[in-house]
Design a protein around this motif. Structure first.
Motif, PDB file in Angstrom:
ATOM      1  N   UNK A 105       0.804  -1.224   0.000  1.00 55.86           N
ATOM      2  CA  UNK A 105       0.000   0.000   0.000  1.00 55.86           C
ATOM      3  C   UNK A 105       0.831   1.266   0.000  1.00 55.86           C
ATOM      4  N   UNK A 106       2.010   1.257   0.623  1.00 56.77           N
ATOM      5  CA  UNK A 106       2.735   2.489   0.884  1.00 56.77           C
ATOM      6  C   UNK A 106       3.122   3.208  -0.401  1.00 56.77           C
ATOM      7  N   UNK A 107       3.615   2.487  -1.390  1.00 60.33           N
ATOM      8  CA  UNK A 107       4.109   3.150  -2.605  1.00 60.33           C
ATOM      9  C   UNK A 107       2.993   3.866  -3.340  1.00 60.33           C
ATOM     10  N   UNK A 108       1.880   3.195  -3.584  1.00 61.15           N
ATOM     11  CA  UNK A 108       0.808   3.827  -4.337  1.00 61.15           C
ATOM     12  C   UNK A 108       0.142   4.926  -3.527  1.00 61.15           C
ATOM     13  N   UNK A 109      -0.061   4.716  -2.225  1.00 62.10           N
ATOM     14  CA  UNK A 109      -0.687   5.754  -1.405  1.00 62.10           C
ATOM     15  C   UNK A 109       0.202   6.990  -1.333  1.00 62.10           C
ATOM     16  N   UNK A 110       1.509   6.776  -1.173  1.00 62.89           N
ATOM     17  CA  UNK A 110       2.429   7.898  -1.068  1.00 62.89           C
ATOM     18  C   UNK A 110       2.450   8.783  -2.297  1.00 62.89           C
ATOM     19  N   UNK A 111       2.190   8.198  -3.468  1.00 65.07           N
ATOM     20  CA  UNK A 111       2.160   9.005  -4.689  1.00 65.07           C
ATOM     21  C   UNK A 111       0.755   9.490  -5.031  1.00 65.07           C
ATOM     22  N   UNK A 112      -0.263   8.685  -4.711  1.00 63.29           N
ATOM     23  CA  UNK A 112      -1.630   9.021  -5.116  1.00 63.29           C
ATOM     24  C   UNK A 112      -2.227  10.140  -4.276  1.00 63.29           C
ATOM     25  N   UNK A 113      -1.999  10.116  -2.970  1.00 62.78           N
ATOM     26  CA  UNK A 113      -2.667  11.093  -2.112  1.00 62.78           C
ATOM     27  C   UNK A 113      -2.304  12.538  -2.450  1.00 62.78           C
ATOM     28  N   UNK A 114      -1.026  12.868  -2.646  1.00 60.06           N
ATOM     29  CA  UNK A 114      -0.730  14.264  -2.995  1.00 60.06           C
ATOM     30  C   UNK A 114      -1.378  14.702  -4.301  1.00 60.06           C
ATOM     31  N   UNK A 115      -1.392  13.803  -5.298  1.00 58.83           N
ATOM     32  CA  UNK A 115      -1.977  14.175  -6.583  1.00 58.83           C
ATOM     33  C   UNK A 115      -3.491  14.332  -6.480  1.00 58.83           C
ATOM     34  N   UNK A 116      -4.161  13.388  -5.833  1.00 55.90           N
ATOM     35  CA  UNK A 116      -5.613  13.521  -5.670  1.00 55.90           C
ATOM     36  C   UNK A 116      -5.962  14.709  -4.783  1.00 55.90           C
ATOM     37  N   UNK A 117      -5.140  14.947  -3.757  1.00 56.39           N
ATOM     38  CA  UNK A 117      -5.391  16.086  -2.885  1.00 56.39           C
ATOM     39  C   UNK A 117      -5.333  17.404  -3.636  1.00 56.39           C
ATOM     40  N   UNK A 118      -4.338  17.559  -4.526  1.00 55.68           N
ATOM     41  CA  UNK A 118      -4.234  18.780  -5.311  1.00 55.68           C
ATOM     42  C   UNK A 118      -5.425  18.924  -6.268  1.00 55.68           C
ATOM     43  N   UNK A 119      -5.864  17.812  -6.835  1.00 60.11           N
ATOM     44  CA  UNK A 119      -7.019  17.811  -7.740  1.00 60.11           C
ATOM     45  C   UNK A 119      -8.286  18.225  -6.992  1.00 60.11           C
ATOM     46  N   UNK A 120      -8.493  17.654  -5.816  1.00 62.85           N
ATOM     47  CA  UNK A 120      -9.644  18.011  -4.986  1.00 62.85           C
ATOM     48  C   UNK A 120      -9.613  19.498  -4.645  1.00 62.85           C
ATOM     49  N   UNK A 121      -8.443  19.994  -4.291  1.00 59.99           N
ATOM     50  CA  UNK A 121      -8.315  21.402  -3.899  1.00 59.99           C
ATOM     51  C   UNK A 121      -8.675  22.322  -5.061  1.00 59.99           C
ATOM     52  N   UNK A 122      -8.142  22.027  -6.243  1.00 55.60           N
ATOM     53  CA  UNK A 122      -8.438  22.888  -7.402  1.00 55.60           C
ATOM     54  C   UNK A 122      -9.936  22.920  -7.684  1.00 55.60           C
ATOM     55  N   UNK A 123     -10.567  21.762  -7.669  1.00 53.60           N
ATOM     56  CA  UNK A 123     -11.992  21.707  -7.991  1.00 53.60           C
ATOM     57  C   UNK A 123     -12.847  22.262  -6.852  1.00 53.60           C
ATOM     58  N   UNK A 124     -12.433  22.014  -5.621  1.00 57.44           N
ATOM     59  CA  UNK A 124     -13.226  22.450  -4.477  1.00 57.44           C
ATOM     60  C   UNK A 124     -13.330  23.956  -4.348  1.00 57.44           C
ATOM     61  N   UNK A 125     -12.300  24.662  -4.811  1.00 58.32           N
ATOM     62  CA  UNK A 125     -12.299  26.118  -4.672  1.00 58.32           C
ATOM     63  C   UNK A 125     -12.543  26.845  -5.984  1.00 58.32           C
ATOM     64  N   UNK A 126     -12.826  26.101  -7.053  1.00 57.16           N
ATOM     65  CA  UNK A 126     -13.116  26.743  -8.341  1.00 57.16           C
ATOM     66  C   UNK A 126     -14.604  27.047  -8.443  1.00 57.16           C
TER      67      UNK A 126
END
Length: 458
Positions: free
Chosen positions: A170-191
């Motif tokens: 789990x660690x490898x995919x979570x470590x890379x996926x969370x920052x990318x999804x988090x940035x995506x959520x942030x962009x859409x959440x505040x647009x």
């Protein structure tokens, strides 16, 4: 400071056409601080061009935060656009669910987070800290970024506790996926305007690929656990095994989708919040040698070189105070959003029904009514006497009320054990004195917090 009179909240001054949009985009935390400083504890902030403007009410006092999160929590729901984006990326787990869904999930999960159950994870936490500190000894004299290192530690610790011996899957995919999804959520959440997620834009396609990879690794581990009747590859006490077995006559049990959603929330909330607290605690101690020395002395006196356990938390009050002060200055949940269901008065100001409302630990934790010289690092703000003298919600890094973080004891257990073990082995000298930050799903550092490490004598 302007004094609010009447019932309408004062509005933060902004651009004639765009309001505070640029200010929020460039420095939302500084904008919220300015709003409180210029207009008081309830402020209306308007952003965006005419026709698609968004209005948010900032509530900055301890009393206002308590009203929103606890006293009148039923009037303030997780119905805003930001939470909807989190739901679509990470599922409808405890962080985002509402009403009967939330109550059912909370009832099923609560027995897994009793103090006795959580204390049983101390050895797993200590094992991950030992691995990390031994790696540092092999790294030579190069400075380390303590924020990155604590993120790595916290992710491995929560993955070990969730998945047992399946941690590396789990660690490898979570470590890379969370920052990318988090940035995506942030962009859409505040647009103010978003294209549907189904449209094949480059951003949507990349987010969908990361989303699939994250879901697949969780589903694979969960399916393996369920097919073996809940048997863990380890001792059967990892959190996933307990989630698989969680059941009650009233609430049934979690299906595969619900299990995945709980796992993703625990991975997200369980590592990013703890990593923020630990990383900034080390950064602040590196900047303040006297406080670091005092923490070293307490660790040496109490532990005498042995590995700490859950029973040592009460015997390490200064280490705990250091962590609480780090959480005051750098709260992982820097801003918490809600939507008002009915018209409500907060601090003498009317908040209309349907309004977006934020409470902001980042601002309240710096409020001059509760914190003298608020930017100064001072762990003695958290002696029992000092804590008793402040309003309950002058400090609320774990939220509050019925939606308070279910894992706050786990976070404190992990943080105290990890910080104590690290201080047993190392002294820290800061390389970077300033670390810019910005709010995302959790507080994100926008630069490194590098420290030089000096091994201590055993």
């Amino acid at each position: 400071m302007a004094i609010t009179t009447g019932t309408e909240a004062p509005e933060l001054a902004g651009h004639p056409l765009l309001g505070s949009m640029s200010d929020l985009k460039n420095d939302s935390l500084g904008t919220f601080l300015r709003a409180r400083r210029e207009h008081g504890d309830v402020v209306r902030i308007v952003a965006g061009p005419p026709g698609i403007r968004a209005t948010v009410y900032g509530v900055f006092s301890a009393e206002g935060a308590q009203q929103v999160l606890a006293g009148e929590s039923a009037n303030f729901r997780k119905d805003n656009a930001f939470y909807q984006e989190i739901r679509e990326s990470f599922g409808n787990g405890l962080l985002t669910s509402q009403d009967e869904d939330y109550l059912r999930q909370r009832r099923l999960v609560q027995p897994l987070f009793t103090r006795r159950r959580v204390d049983g994870y101390a050895a797993a936490i200590a094992a991950e800290v030992t691995t990390l500190t031994e790696e540092w000894r092999d790294a030579g004299a190069e400075p380390v970024d303590v924020l990155d290192e604590m993120a790595r530690l916290a992710l491995r610790a929560v993955a070990r506790i969730l998945f047992g011996t399946d941690v590396d899957a789990a660690v490898e995919i979570v470590g890379s996926a969370f920052p990318e999804l988090g940035a995506y959520v942030l962009r859409r959440g505040y647009s103010p305007l978003n294209v549907p997620r189904s449209w094949p834009t480059p951003a949507n396609r990349r987010a969908a690929a990361v989303h699939r990879a994250l879901y697949e690794v969780c589903d694979r581990i969960i399916a393996g656990r369920r097919s073996s009747d809940g048997a863990s590859p380890g001792d059967g006490q990892d959190l996933l095994t307990l989630l698989v077995e969680a059941e009650s006559a009233e609430d049934g049990s979690f299906d595969a989708t619900e299990l995945r959603e709980q796992v993703l929330v625990f991975l997200l909330a369980g590592h990013e919040t703890t990593a923020t607290s630990l990383g900034f605690a080390l950064h602040l101690l590196a900047l303040h040698p006297a406080e670091q020395k005092r923490a070293h002395e307490e660790v040496d006196r109490v532990l005498g070189g042995r590995t700490p356990g859950a029973g040592d938390l009460d015997a390490l009050p200064y280490v705990t105070q250091v962590l609480k002060e780090a959480m005051r200055l750098f709260p992982a949940a820097a801003v918490i959003g809600r939507r008002a269901v009915v018209e409500t008065r907060i601090g003498g100001v009317t908040v209309p029904a349907g309004s977006d409302v934020i409470v902001a630990p980042w601002v309240t934790h710096r409020h001059p009514d509760y914190w003298e010289d608020a930017e100064r690092f001072d762990p003695d703000r958290f002696t029992p006497e000092a804590e008793a003298a402040r309003p309950r919600y002058a400090w609320f890094p774990f939220g509050g009320g019925p939606r308070a973080c279910i894992g706050q004891h786990f976070s404190m257990l992990e943080s105290v054990i990890a910080l104590a073990m690290i201080l047993q082995r190392y002294e820290f000298e800061a390389v970077d004195t300033e670390v810019p930050v910005a709010p995302a799903i959790t507080l994100q550092a926008m630069g490194p917090a590098r420290c030089r490490l000096k091994p201590r004598q055993a």
